[in-house]
Design a protein around this motif. Structure first.
Motif, PDB file in Angstrom:
ATOM      1  N   THR A 179       0.304  -5.767  -1.241  1.00  0.00           N
ATOM      2  CA  THR A 179       0.132  -4.587  -0.389  1.00  0.00           C
ATOM      3  C   THR A 179      -0.405  -3.394  -1.169  1.00  0.00           C
ATOM      4  OG1 THR A 179       2.416  -3.827  -0.722  1.00  0.00           O
ATOM      5  CG2 THR A 179       2.026  -5.361   1.081  1.00  0.00           C
ATOM      6  N   MET A 180      -0.889  -3.650  -2.348  1.00  0.00           N
ATOM      7  CA  MET A 180      -1.380  -2.576  -3.223  1.00  0.00           C
ATOM      8  C   MET A 180      -2.484  -1.760  -2.561  1.00  0.00           C
ATOM      9  SD  MET A 180      -4.358  -1.999  -5.147  1.00  0.00           S
ATOM     10  CE  MET A 180      -5.015  -3.654  -5.260  1.00  0.00           C
ATOM     11  N   SER A 181      -3.474  -2.427  -1.990  1.00  0.00           N
ATOM     12  CA  SER A 181      -4.602  -1.720  -1.390  1.00  0.00           C
ATOM     13  C   SER A 181      -4.177  -0.965  -0.134  1.00  0.00           C
ATOM     14  CB  SER A 181      -5.735  -2.695  -1.060  1.00  0.00           C
ATOM     15  OG  SER A 181      -6.260  -3.259  -2.242  1.00  0.00           O
ATOM     16  N   TYR A 182      -3.278  -1.540   0.645  1.00  0.00           N
ATOM     17  CA  TYR A 182      -2.762  -0.859   1.833  1.00  0.00           C
ATOM     18  C   TYR A 182      -2.129   0.475   1.439  1.00  0.00           C
ATOM     19  CZ  TYR A 182       0.000  -0.019   6.074  1.00  0.00           C
ATOM     20  OH  TYR A 182       0.553   0.540   7.205  1.00  0.00           O
ATOM     21  N   LYS A 183      -1.273   0.439   0.440  1.00  0.00           N
ATOM     22  CA  LYS A 183      -0.613   1.661  -0.009  1.00  0.00           C
ATOM     23  C   LYS A 183      -1.619   2.676  -0.542  1.00  0.00           C
ATOM     24  CE  LYS A 183       3.874  -0.390  -1.247  1.00  0.00           C
ATOM     25  NZ  LYS A 183       4.761   0.498  -0.487  1.00  0.00           N
ATOM     26  N   ALA A 184      -2.643   2.199  -1.253  1.00  0.00           N
ATOM     27  CA  ALA A 184      -3.637   3.096  -1.831  1.00  0.00           C
ATOM     28  C   ALA A 184      -4.436   3.805  -0.742  1.00  0.00           C
ATOM     29  CB  ALA A 184      -4.569   2.331  -2.762  1.00  0.00           C
ATOM     30  N   VAL A 185      -4.790   3.060   0.319  1.00  0.00           N
ATOM     31  CA  VAL A 185      -5.522   3.676   1.425  1.00  0.00           C
ATOM     32  C   VAL A 185      -4.636   4.668   2.158  1.00  0.00           C
ATOM     33  CG1 VAL A 185      -6.617   3.249   3.660  1.00  0.00           C
ATOM     34  CG2 VAL A 185      -7.127   1.754   1.721  1.00  0.00           C
ATOM     35  N   LYS A 186      -3.419   4.256   2.492  1.00  0.00           N
ATOM     36  CA  LYS A 186      -2.520   5.112   3.255  1.00  0.00           C
ATOM     37  C   LYS A 186      -2.124   6.365   2.483  1.00  0.00           C
ATOM     38  CE  LYS A 186      -2.144   2.726   7.073  1.00  0.00           C
ATOM     39  NZ  LYS A 186      -2.583   3.276   8.375  1.00  0.00           N
ATOM     40  N   ALA A 187      -2.074   6.267   1.151  1.00  0.00           N
ATOM     41  CA  ALA A 187      -1.717   7.421   0.325  1.00  0.00           C
ATOM     42  C   ALA A 187      -2.905   8.335   0.064  1.00  0.00           C
ATOM     43  CB  ALA A 187      -1.131   6.944  -1.006  1.00  0.00           C
ATOM     44  N   GLY A 188      -4.088   7.946   0.534  1.00  0.00           N
ATOM     45  CA  GLY A 188      -5.273   8.766   0.328  1.00  0.00           C
ATOM     46  C   GLY A 188      -5.843   8.695  -1.071  1.00  0.00           C
ATOM     47  N   LEU A 189      -5.465   7.672  -1.835  1.00  0.00           N
ATOM     48  CA  LEU A 189      -5.971   7.529  -3.198  1.00  0.00           C
ATOM     49  C   LEU A 189      -7.397   7.004  -3.207  1.00  0.00           C
ATOM     50  CD1 LEU A 189      -2.848   5.876  -4.891  1.00  0.00           C
ATOM     51  CD2 LEU A 189      -3.347   8.311  -4.571  1.00  0.00           C
ATOM     52  N   VAL A 190      -7.737   6.207  -2.205  1.00  0.00           N
ATOM     53  CA  VAL A 190      -9.087   5.657  -2.098  1.00  0.00           C
ATOM     54  C   VAL A 190      -9.655   5.995  -0.720  1.00  0.00           C
ATOM     55  CG1 VAL A 190      -8.529   3.769  -3.676  1.00  0.00           C
ATOM     56  CG2 VAL A 190      -8.403   3.384  -1.217  1.00  0.00           C
ATOM     57  N   ASP A 191     -10.954   6.141  -0.670  1.00  0.00           N
ATOM     58  CA  ASP A 191     -11.666   6.388   0.571  1.00  0.00           C
ATOM     59  C   ASP A 191     -12.134   5.044   1.112  1.00  0.00           C
ATOM     60  OD1 ASP A 191     -13.347   7.029   2.636  1.00  0.00           O
ATOM     61  OD2 ASP A 191     -14.674   8.316   1.455  1.00  0.00           O
ATOM     62  N   PRO A 192     -11.554   4.545   2.207  1.00  0.00           N
ATOM     63  CA  PRO A 192     -11.945   3.216   2.676  1.00  0.00           C
ATOM     64  C   PRO A 192     -13.410   3.121   3.068  1.00  0.00           C
ATOM     65  CG  PRO A 192     -10.546   4.340   4.293  1.00  0.00           C
ATOM     66  CD  PRO A 192     -10.502   5.158   3.032  1.00  0.00           C
ATOM     67  N   ALA A 193     -13.994   4.213   3.537  1.00  0.00           N
ATOM     68  CA  ALA A 193     -15.398   4.185   3.945  1.00  0.00           C
ATOM     69  C   ALA A 193     -16.331   3.975   2.764  1.00  0.00           C
ATOM     70  CB  ALA A 193     -15.762   5.478   4.671  1.00  0.00           C
ATOM     71  N   ALA A 194     -15.863   4.281   1.555  1.00  0.00           N
ATOM     72  CA  ALA A 194     -16.678   4.120   0.352  1.00  0.00           C
ATOM     73  C   ALA A 194     -16.187   2.972  -0.519  1.00  0.00           C
ATOM     74  CB  ALA A 194     -16.679   5.414  -0.458  1.00  0.00           C
ATOM     75  N   SER A 195     -15.311   2.129   0.029  1.00  0.00           N
ATOM     76  CA  SER A 195     -14.696   1.059  -0.746  1.00  0.00           C
ATOM     77  C   SER A 195     -15.126  -0.307  -0.242  1.00  0.00           C
ATOM     78  CB  SER A 195     -13.166   1.182  -0.686  1.00  0.00           C
ATOM     79  OG  SER A 195     -12.736   2.407  -1.260  1.00  0.00           O
ATOM     80  N   VAL A 196     -15.056  -1.295  -1.122  1.00  0.00           N
ATOM     81  CA  VAL A 196     -15.540  -2.626  -0.774  1.00  0.00           C
ATOM     82  C   VAL A 196     -14.743  -3.680  -1.529  1.00  0.00           C
ATOM     83  CG1 VAL A 196     -17.345  -2.468  -2.546  1.00  0.00           C
ATOM     84  CG2 VAL A 196     -17.600  -4.116  -0.676  1.00  0.00           C
ATOM     85  N   GLN A 197     -14.497  -4.797  -0.855  1.00  0.00           N
ATOM     86  CA  GLN A 197     -13.815  -5.928  -1.466  1.00  0.00           C
ATOM     87  C   GLN A 197     -14.772  -7.109  -1.529  1.00  0.00           C
ATOM     88  OE1 GLN A 197     -10.262  -6.448   0.972  1.00  0.00           O
ATOM     89  NE2 GLN A 197      -9.195  -4.868  -0.190  1.00  0.00           N
ATOM     90  N   ILE A 198     -14.776  -7.790  -2.670  1.00  0.00           N
ATOM     91  CA  ILE A 198     -15.736  -8.858  -2.934  1.00  0.00           C
ATOM     92  C   ILE A 198     -14.984 -10.155  -3.233  1.00  0.00           C
ATOM     93  CG2 ILE A 198     -17.625  -9.608  -4.441  1.00  0.00           C
ATOM     94  CD1 ILE A 198     -17.946  -6.571  -5.172  1.00  0.00           C
ATOM     95  N   GLY A 199     -15.384 -11.239  -2.564  1.00  0.00           N
ATOM     96  CA  GLY A 199     -14.807 -12.550  -2.847  1.00  0.00           C
ATOM     97  C   GLY A 199     -13.658 -12.945  -1.947  1.00  0.00           C
TER      98      GLY A 199
END
Length: 321
Positions: A179-199
């Motif tokens: 759930t690391m990425s979920y927490k990072a998005v919800k905490a505002g640490l990362v901008d989901p619109a500028a983020s990408v997951q590969i693989g």
């Protein structure tokens, strides 16, 4: 350091007279600092610091990634004889790079771990260097992102992974690598619109606005097209690159806690990483290397190569300063 001079030194991890230069020591002996860089806590004038986080209390399946930093360092002893292929510059000769050792923490006080890791990385960043971290399970990326977001603001996240790590988790006390990425998005640490997951090649109910280039798309379109898509998504934002080793197919990286077939080949990952040169990469990590499940050492070798590529990405914008 000249070749003959280097051969007369004893254990460059402790005796190197400066922080630059290729290392010509025997790969099978000596202290296992990353890429034979000097072990030091003195970060004055350092361009990039490598640190290890031997933590695996957040795994959902097989433990063992606490041994990842040590194994990755040992595997890296094969690499400091030459500049990394295909980059066109020699980071070990052109930049001050050190290994500042592992995070120290009380394994029995798991609840205190996240804040301790954030403070550790924030302290390195405050001293000036970029940070490349050797994990450890993937939960460690969340506290590391907090430290980077404190300095740079919300980040673009480039995540190489078989799993999205976006499963819902609104309990701040839970420590879970899924759930690391979920927490990072919800905490505002990362901008989901500028983020990408590969693989990615496992199901997720909601990607929270994060773009996904799944493994079949990588196989179908090729590394160059993937890198171009990533560049368009990330743009000029400061970005952080997190590489879960299970992004690679188990044929290339069997030593991980939650292997999934159909993943990237090592050559695909290498080509994508090198094609991202020029993005504003401010930090990165390689996680989920679990040596107990790979008697060949191939997974740690892959992890060491990924970490070296991350160093190149972080230092690329600093060339010619």
């Amino acid at each position: 350091m000249a070749l003959e001079d280097a051969r007369t030194q004893v254990d460059l991890a402790f005796t190197a007279r400066d922080r630059r230069g290729l290392a010509y020591e025997n790969a099978f002996g000596g202290a296992t600092s990353f890429l034979r860089r000097r072990y030091t806590k003195d970060l004055a004038g350092v361009d990039l610091a490598v640190t290890g986080v031997p933590f695996d209390q957040a795994v959902t399946h097989r433990p063992g990634t606490r041994f990842g930093p040590r194994a990755i360092r040992e595997a890296s002893a094969l690499q400091p004889f030459d500049p990394p292929y295909g980059w066109g510059f020699s980071p070990l000769e052109e930049f001050d790079i050190v290994d500042c050792g592992d995070l120290a923490f009380d394994y029995a006080r798991v609840a205190a771990f996240p804040d301790r890791l954030t403070a550790h990385v924030a302290g390195i960043l405050a001293a000036g260097p970029a940070v490349v971290t050797l994990g450890g399970d993937h939960y460690i990326t969340f506290p590391i992102l907090r430290a980077h977001a404190e300095k740079y603001g919300p980040l673009a996240l480039i995540q190489f992974d078989a799993h999205s790590d976006l499963w819902p988790d609104d309990d701040p006390a839970r420590i879970d690598h899924g759930t690391m990425s979920y927490k990072a998005v919800k905490a505002g640490l990362v901008d989901p619109a500028a983020s990408v997951q590969i693989g990615i090649r496992t199901e997720c109910p909601d990607y929270l606005g994060v773009s996904v280039i799944d493994a079949p798309e990588v196989h179908r379109t090729g590394p160059e097209a993937v890198a171009a898509k990533v560049r368009a998504i990330v743009g000029e934002r400061p970005c952080y690159v997190s590489f879960d080793i299970d992004c690679l197919d188990p044929a290339f990286a069997p030593g991980t806690g939650t292997p999934v077939w159909g993943g990237l080949a090592s050559w695909q990952a290498a080509a994508i990483l090198r094609a991202l040169a020029g993005l504003r990469v401010v930090g990165g990590d390689v996680v989920e290397v679990s040596p107990p499940y790979d008697t060949t050492g191939a997974t740690a070798i892959a992890g060491a190569h990924v970490a070296h590529e991350l160093i190149c990405l972080c230092l690329w914008p600093r060339r010619g300063r």
